[in-house]
Motif scaffolding. Structure first.
Motif, short mmCIF file in Angstrom:
data_model
loop_
_atom_site.label_atom_id
_atom_site.label_comp_id
_atom_site.label_asym_id
_atom_site.label_seq_id
_atom_site.Cartn_x
_atom_site.Cartn_y
_atom_site.Cartn_z
N LEU A 45 0.84 -1.20 0.00
CA LEU A 45 0.00 0.00 0.00
C LEU A 45 0.87 1.25 0.00
O LEU A 45 0.62 2.21 -0.74
CB LEU A 45 -0.93 -0.01 1.21
CG LEU A 45 -1.82 1.23 1.39
CD1 LEU A 45 -2.77 1.39 0.20
CD2 LEU A 45 -2.62 1.13 2.70
N ILE A 46 1.92 1.25 0.84
CA ILE A 46 2.86 2.38 0.87
C ILE A 46 3.54 2.54 -0.48
O ILE A 46 3.68 3.66 -1.00
CB ILE A 46 3.91 2.17 1.97
CG1 ILE A 46 3.25 2.13 3.35
CG2 ILE A 46 4.97 3.27 1.92
CD1 ILE A 46 4.21 1.81 4.48
N ALA A 48 2.39 1.66 -3.40
CA ALA A 48 1.43 2.15 -4.39
C ALA A 48 1.19 3.65 -4.24
O ALA A 48 1.13 4.38 -5.24
CB ALA A 48 0.10 1.39 -4.24
N VAL A 49 1.06 4.10 -3.01
CA VAL A 49 0.82 5.52 -2.76
C VAL A 49 2.02 6.37 -3.16
O VAL A 49 1.88 7.46 -3.72
CB VAL A 49 0.45 5.75 -1.28
CG1 VAL A 49 0.41 7.23 -0.95
CG2 VAL A 49 -0.87 5.08 -0.95
N SER A 50 3.21 5.87 -2.87
CA SER A 50 4.43 6.65 -3.11
C SER A 50 5.09 6.37 -4.46
O SER A 50 6.09 7.00 -4.80
CB SER A 50 5.45 6.39 -1.99
OG SER A 50 5.71 5.00 -1.87
N GLY A 51 4.55 5.41 -5.21
CA GLY A 51 5.10 5.14 -6.53
C GLY A 51 6.36 4.30 -6.53
O GLY A 51 7.13 4.32 -7.51
N ILE A 52 6.60 3.54 -5.46
CA ILE A 52 7.80 2.70 -5.38
C ILE A 52 7.57 1.39 -6.12
O ILE A 52 6.52 0.76 -5.95
CB ILE A 52 8.16 2.40 -3.91
CG1 ILE A 52 8.51 3.70 -3.16
CG2 ILE A 52 9.31 1.41 -3.81
CD1 ILE A 52 8.69 3.51 -1.67
N ARG A 53 8.53 1.02 -6.93
CA ARG A 53 8.49 -0.28 -7.60
C ARG A 53 9.55 -1.19 -6.97
O ARG A 53 10.72 -0.86 -7.00
CB ARG A 53 8.77 -0.13 -9.11
CG ARG A 53 7.72 0.68 -9.85
CD ARG A 53 8.05 0.76 -11.32
NE ARG A 53 7.07 1.52 -12.06
CZ ARG A 53 7.13 1.76 -13.38
NH1 ARG A 53 8.17 1.29 -14.08
NH2 ARG A 53 6.19 2.45 -13.98
N GLU A 54 9.10 -2.31 -6.43
CA GLU A 54 10.03 -3.20 -5.73
C GLU A 54 10.79 -4.05 -6.75
O GLU A 54 10.56 -5.24 -6.91
CB GLU A 54 9.29 -4.08 -4.73
CG GLU A 54 10.23 -4.80 -3.77
CD GLU A 54 9.50 -5.48 -2.63
OE1 GLU A 54 9.94 -6.56 -2.22
OE2 GLU A 54 8.49 -4.93 -2.17
N GLU A 55 11.69 -3.38 -7.46
CA GLU A 55 12.52 -4.08 -8.45
C GLU A 55 13.98 -3.75 -8.18
O GLU A 55 14.31 -2.69 -7.63
CB GLU A 55 12.13 -3.64 -9.87
CG GLU A 55 12.22 -2.15 -10.08
CD GLU A 55 11.67 -1.72 -11.44
OE1 GLU A 55 12.03 -0.61 -11.89
OE2 GLU A 55 10.89 -2.48 -12.03
N ASN A 56 14.85 -4.66 -8.55
CA ASN A 56 16.27 -4.48 -8.29
C ASN A 56 16.83 -3.26 -9.02
O ASN A 56 16.48 -3.00 -10.18
CB ASN A 56 17.05 -5.72 -8.71
CG ASN A 56 16.88 -6.86 -7.75
OD1 ASN A 56 16.88 -6.66 -6.53
ND2 ASN A 56 16.72 -8.08 -8.25
N ARG A 169 11.10 -1.30 4.58
CA ARG A 169 11.19 -2.49 5.42
C ARG A 169 11.90 -2.19 6.74
O ARG A 169 11.50 -2.69 7.80
CB ARG A 169 11.95 -3.60 4.68
CG ARG A 169 11.14 -4.24 3.57
CD ARG A 169 11.93 -5.30 2.84
NE ARG A 169 11.11 -5.93 1.80
CZ ARG A 169 11.00 -7.24 1.61
NH1 ARG A 169 11.68 -8.07 2.39
NH2 ARG A 169 10.23 -7.73 0.66
N ALA A 170 12.96 -1.40 6.69
CA ALA A 170 13.67 -1.04 7.92
C ALA A 170 12.75 -0.30 8.88
O ALA A 170 12.81 -0.50 10.11
CB ALA A 170 14.89 -0.18 7.58
N LEU A 171 11.89 0.54 8.34
CA LEU A 171 10.98 1.32 9.18
C LEU A 171 9.86 0.46 9.74
O LEU A 171 9.57 0.48 10.94
CB LEU A 171 10.39 2.48 8.36
CG LEU A 171 11.37 3.60 7.97
CD1 LEU A 171 10.73 4.54 6.95
CD2 LEU A 171 11.82 4.39 9.19
N THR A 172 9.18 -0.29 8.86
CA THR A 172 7.98 -1.01 9.28
C THR A 172 8.29 -2.28 10.07
O THR A 172 7.52 -2.67 10.95
CB THR A 172 7.12 -1.38 8.06
OG1 THR A 172 7.90 -2.18 7.15
CG2 THR A 172 6.63 -0.13 7.34
N ARG A 173 9.40 -2.93 9.76
CA ARG A 173 9.67 -4.24 10.35
C ARG A 173 10.65 -4.19 11.54
O ARG A 173 10.73 -5.14 12.29
CB ARG A 173 10.23 -5.20 9.29
CG ARG A 173 9.32 -5.36 8.10
CD ARG A 173 9.83 -6.39 7.12
NE ARG A 173 8.96 -6.49 5.96
CZ ARG A 173 8.92 -7.52 5.11
NH1 ARG A 173 9.74 -8.54 5.30
NH2 ARG A 173 8.09 -7.52 4.09
#
Length: 553
Positions: A45-46, A48-56, A169-173
């Motif tokens: 969700l974060i 999608a809202v911020s436009g981050i693509r989890e790609e290398n 991940r560092a923030l949420t986990r």
């Protein structure tokens, strides 16, 4: 009794290291696992809202994302500090921060340093404390965690990952859940958490006293967990509101070590060999024990000059220390806060004995005795590569680390990295001593140590101060701000390049001639390399400062 308390503290920290390390390895694993199922929907969700693509990303894109995003955040923090007097949630009516001080403070908090050239309760408003400063105190350690994970991936032959996904991940986990629980524990221990303005009380003598307060518990939790170190109050963790008792002191020490001591085990898990992580953990723990022993011995001996006058050790060595902690816990805290590159203080480091003051300096100069959030362990791995390289040269074999050959390109980048910190410490120290001696309160050797400590703290992103230094000037604000920025980000880029270079190489099968990095022999070589490189780099400066001062007492 104090020695027993210190031993119990270290045992608890050591017991937590492996389980926390295994959790960190799982938290940053992009593959399917239970943590991804738990946190995944919220993080997507974060994204999608911020436009981050989890790609290398390539290492260059990863590095650029890290540096540029942090630069934008520095600007954001600077603007809020500059205009805090016009913004709400400022019951004390604190004015806008002076430009050079805002420049220094913005870089300081985003660089995970928290060097404070202002007094905490009177320099910034509640809004500044809980918005941009706390924001920076979460994002800066998250940046360090993202860096170390990208570096480990590179060493093990994988792509560095995605900086923004790692940051989330560092923030949420890691940081948010642990900081939340820790803040509740601090409130339970008596640390204030309120938005009410400073209280006014009438003393027994009839005088009016202003008592600073605020949302301290939440600030304190991330201050220690994130290896930030900045104090909500001017005297930091020496203030009873930030550190009311021995239990809160224990929790602060454990939080400082929680992630930094666990990273060797995270590395071992990600590298497929827990034993390798254990060797590095034990090596760093041995260095910590040596530093602790030296500091405790020095502080318990007191000041020879005072001893000659018939003043007992306890009277001489308690100067600048809180009686509720005593000399042993004060000395131990000074070791931990510089070993973990946190910078929080529960005693005045300027009042430590010369050798007691040398230990925090040595911790910061080496920056490998666990070190700061993520960045410290990257330095540890850098020294591990150096140890393998030199060992390979001594037996006439091409050095290999995790199955990949270490060649000229990697060693040139590491050599540049090794030169960054001494340049940022020694050159500005010489300039300050030559051009601004009036800002140094003590003449002679102790004065040199004050200036040396300030720039060492800035370059190592520690943030503790020797105090006694007139650092609230444009010169010190600008010079330490520059040192903090380059001390933070230059080495990040060069070491990401090292990891990328190793990742691009084919894995070499292990043979009987391979120098194993999971043995006690390697641990001994690693410790020797750390101490030799550190001694060759900084020993002359230390001789002119704390060592010379000790010899003249």
């Amino acid at each position: 009794m104090s020695i027993l308390a210190i031993a119990v503290t270290l045992l608890i920290a050591a017991a937590l290291a492996k389980p926390v390390g295994l959790y960190l390895a799982a938290a940053f694993d992009y593959g399917p696992n239970r943590l991804n199922r738990i946190y995944g929907p919220f993080e997507r969700l974060i994204h999608a809202v911020s436009g981050i693509r989890e790609e290398n990303q390539s290492w260059k894109t990863y590095a650029a994302s890290l540096v540029l995003s942090n630069a934008v955040m520095i600007l954001l923090v600077y603007l809020v500090l500059r205009f805090q007097g016009l913004l709400p949630l400022n019951p004390a009516g604190i004015a806008n921060m002076e430009p050079t001080l805002a420049f220094n403070t913005a870089i300081s908090f985003m660089a995970n340093t928290d060097l404070q050239h202002y007094s905490g309760e009177s320099g910034v408003s509640y809004l500044s404390q809980i918005s941009v400063l706390v924001f920076a105190m979460f994002v800066s350690p998250a940046t360090g965690l993202a860096l170390v994970m990208a570096f480990i991936r590179g060493l093990t032959g994988r792509a560095p990952g995605n900086f923004f996904a790692d940051l989330i991940r560092a923030l949420t986990r890691v940081l948010l859940p642990v900081a939340f629980v820790s803040a509740l524990l601090f409130v339970f221990m008596g640390v204030p958490q309120t938005f009410e303005p400073a209280a006014t009380a009438t003393t027994l003598e009839g005088a009016q006293q202003t008592i600073a307060r605020g949302p301290i518990a939440s600030f304190l939790a991330i201050k220690e967990l994130g290896n930030n170190g900045g104090g909500f109050l001017g005297v930091n963790s020496a203030h009873p509101f930030e550190n009311p008792n021995g239990l809160s002191n224990l929790l602060q020490i454990l939080l400082m070590l929680l992630v930094t001591s666990a990273l060797p085990f995270a590395y071992g898990k990600m590298a497929g060999s827990i034993k390798q992580g254990r060797v590095l953990f034990v090596s760093m723990l041995m260095l910590l024990l040596v530093m602790t022993t030296v500091s405790l011995t020095a502080e318990s001996a007191g000041n020879p000059a005072l001893n000659a006058l018939g003043i007992e050790h306890s009277q001489g060595s308690m100067e600048g220390k809180e009686v509720r902690f005593g000399e042993a816990q004060s000395a131990f805290y000074s070791v931990i806060t510089t070993a973990a590159e946190t910078g929080a203080v529960n005693t005045m480091h300027d009042t430590l004995t010369p050798i007691g003051g040398l230990v925090p300096l040595a911790n910061m100069m080496l920056n490998t005795v666990f070190g700061g959030m993520g960045v410290g362990f990257v330095n540890v791995l850098m020294y591990a590569i150096i140890a393998v390289f030199l060992s390979g040269l001594m037996v006439g074999r091409t050095p290999e680390f995790l199955g990949r050959k270490i060649e000229g390109k990697e060693m040139k980048l590491i050599a540049v990295t090794l030169l960054i910190q001494p340049f940022l410490i020694l050159v500005p120290t010489a300039i300050a001593l030559a051009l601004h001696p009036e800002t140094i309160s003590n003449p002679g050797f102790h004065g040199l140590t004050q200036a040396l400590y300030e720039y060492t703290s800035a370059a190592a992103n520690n943030g503790s101060g020797f105090e006694g230094l007139g650092d609230a000037t444009s010169f010190w604000n600008i010079s330490t701000g520059i040192v903090m920025f380059f001390g933070r980000y230059l080495s990040m880029v060069t070491l990401l390049a090292v990891a990328a270079s190793l990742a691009s190489k084919k894995r070499v099968p292990e043979s009987s001639g391979t120098f194993r990095t999971d043995t006690a022999m390697f641990g001994a070589v690693f410790v020797g390399i750390v101490l030799i490189v550190g001694a060759l780099t900084f020993f002359p400066a230390l001789v002119l400062g704390p060592i010379a001062e000790q010899l003249t007492l």
